[in-house]
Design a protein around this motif. Structure first.
Motif, PDB file in Angstrom:
ATOM      1  N   SER A  93       1.054  -1.295  -0.273  1.00 53.32           N
ATOM      2  CA  SER A  93       0.171  -0.461   0.361  1.00 53.32           C
ATOM      3  C   SER A  93       0.839   1.140   0.094  1.00 53.32           C
ATOM      4  N   VAL A  94       0.380   1.990  -1.116  1.00 53.33           N
ATOM      5  CA  VAL A  94       1.544   3.415  -1.004  1.00 53.33           C
ATOM      6  C   VAL A  94       1.104   4.327  -0.166  1.00 53.33           C
ATOM      7  N   LEU A 141       8.883   7.434   4.438  1.00 58.22           N
ATOM      8  CA  LEU A 141       9.693   7.835   4.441  1.00 58.22           C
ATOM      9  C   LEU A 141      10.923   9.027   5.428  1.00 58.22           C
ATOM     10  N   LEU A 142      12.395   8.407   5.717  1.00 55.90           N
ATOM     11  CA  LEU A 142      13.362   7.791   6.650  1.00 55.90           C
ATOM     12  C   LEU A 142      14.471   8.746   5.816  1.00 55.90           C
ATOM     13  N   VAL A 143      14.942  10.233   6.088  1.00 57.65           N
ATOM     14  CA  VAL A 143      15.550  10.973   5.367  1.00 57.65           C
ATOM     15  C   VAL A 143      16.833  11.680   7.042  1.00 57.65           C
ATOM     16  N   VAL A 189      13.718   3.729   2.953  1.00 62.37           N
ATOM     17  CA  VAL A 189      11.856   3.589   2.768  1.00 62.37           C
ATOM     18  C   VAL A 189      11.756   2.190   3.574  1.00 62.37           C
ATOM     19  N   VAL A 190      10.122   2.103   4.280  1.00 64.02           N
ATOM     20  CA  VAL A 190       9.698   1.485   5.202  1.00 64.02           C
ATOM     21  C   VAL A 190       8.128   1.135   4.628  1.00 64.02           C
ATOM     22  N   THR A 191       8.403  -0.338   4.861  1.00 65.26           N
ATOM     23  CA  THR A 191       6.873  -1.044   4.012  1.00 65.26           C
ATOM     24  C   THR A 191       5.985  -0.547   5.116  1.00 65.26           C
ATOM     25  N   PRO A 247       4.495  -4.027   5.729  1.00 66.47           N
ATOM     26  CA  PRO A 247       4.846  -4.801   6.781  1.00 66.47           C
ATOM     27  C   PRO A 247       6.343  -5.036   7.649  1.00 66.47           C
ATOM     28  N   GLY A 248       6.529  -3.450   7.279  1.00 68.91           N
ATOM     29  CA  GLY A 248       7.761  -3.262   8.127  1.00 68.91           C
ATOM     30  C   GLY A 248       8.999  -3.304   7.734  1.00 68.91           C
ATOM     31  N   VAL A 249       9.086  -3.864   6.981  1.00 69.10           N
ATOM     32  CA  VAL A 249      10.212  -4.281   5.989  1.00 69.10           C
ATOM     33  C   VAL A 249      10.723  -3.138   4.976  1.00 69.10           C
ATOM     34  N   ALA A 250      12.100  -2.590   4.983  1.00 68.88           N
ATOM     35  CA  ALA A 250      13.228  -1.281   5.112  1.00 68.88           C
ATOM     36  C   ALA A 250      13.919  -1.578   4.280  1.00 68.88           C
ATOM     37  N   THR A 251      14.224  -0.263   3.504  1.00 63.85           N
ATOM     38  CA  THR A 251      15.859  -0.572   2.616  1.00 63.85           C
ATOM     39  C   THR A 251      16.361   0.543   2.515  1.00 63.85           C
TER      40      THR A 251
END
Length: 147
Positions: A80-81, A86-88, A132-134, A136-140
């Motif tokens: 879901s968008v 977004l963490l900067v 970027v955190v989705t 479900p909690g998966v981030a890159t």
């Protein structure tokens, strides 16, 4: 054995039946809610296992103060968008709906597997790292390239 013993036994029996009739629905509701919670937890865990994202690039244009982050949905989960974060440089950054593009579409709120998502935000200072955190909690996380 007189009437008093039989009467007392009957009163105790009625009391036990009333207690059982009151307790059974409460225990039944508890078990139903617990079972639903376990099923929801398992579904969230499965969604998290099937979620994978990869940052393709993160660039900052110092002239226009624009940060552009491109992320690829490499998992099998539909994301879901609006649930993206977004963490900067470790700070949560607000992302407006019109700052997000999924494969060129600015109106969709669904990010399906093998699609690219682009986020463009204005930052007055040069960022070093974005995450970027989705939902479900998966981030890159990646470092920002200044152009």
């Amino acid at each position: 054995m007189g009437f008093s013993v039989s009467g007392a036994t009957a009163v105790i029996l009625v009391g036990v039946l009333v207690c059982a009739a009151t307790l059974y629905p409460a225990v039944d509701r508890y078990e139903e809610r617990r079972s639903d919670a376990v099923a929801d937890r398992n579904e969230r865990a499965l969604t998290q296992q099937n979620t994978a994202v990869e940052t393709l690039n993160a660039t900052y244009n110092a002239t226009s103060d624009r940060l552009n982050v491109t992320v690829w949905n490499t998992g099998t989960s539909v994301l879901s968008v609006p649930e993206l974060d977004l963490l900067v440089d470790g700070t949560h950054t607000s992302v407006a709906a019109n700052d997000v593009t999924v494969s060129g579409d600015t109106t969709t709120e669904v990010w399906v597997p093998n699609e690219r998502l682009s986020i463009t935000v204005t930052k007055s200072t040069t960022p070093e790292q974005v995450t970027v955190v989705t939902g479900p909690g998966v981030a890159t996380t990646t470092t920002v390239e200044v152009v």
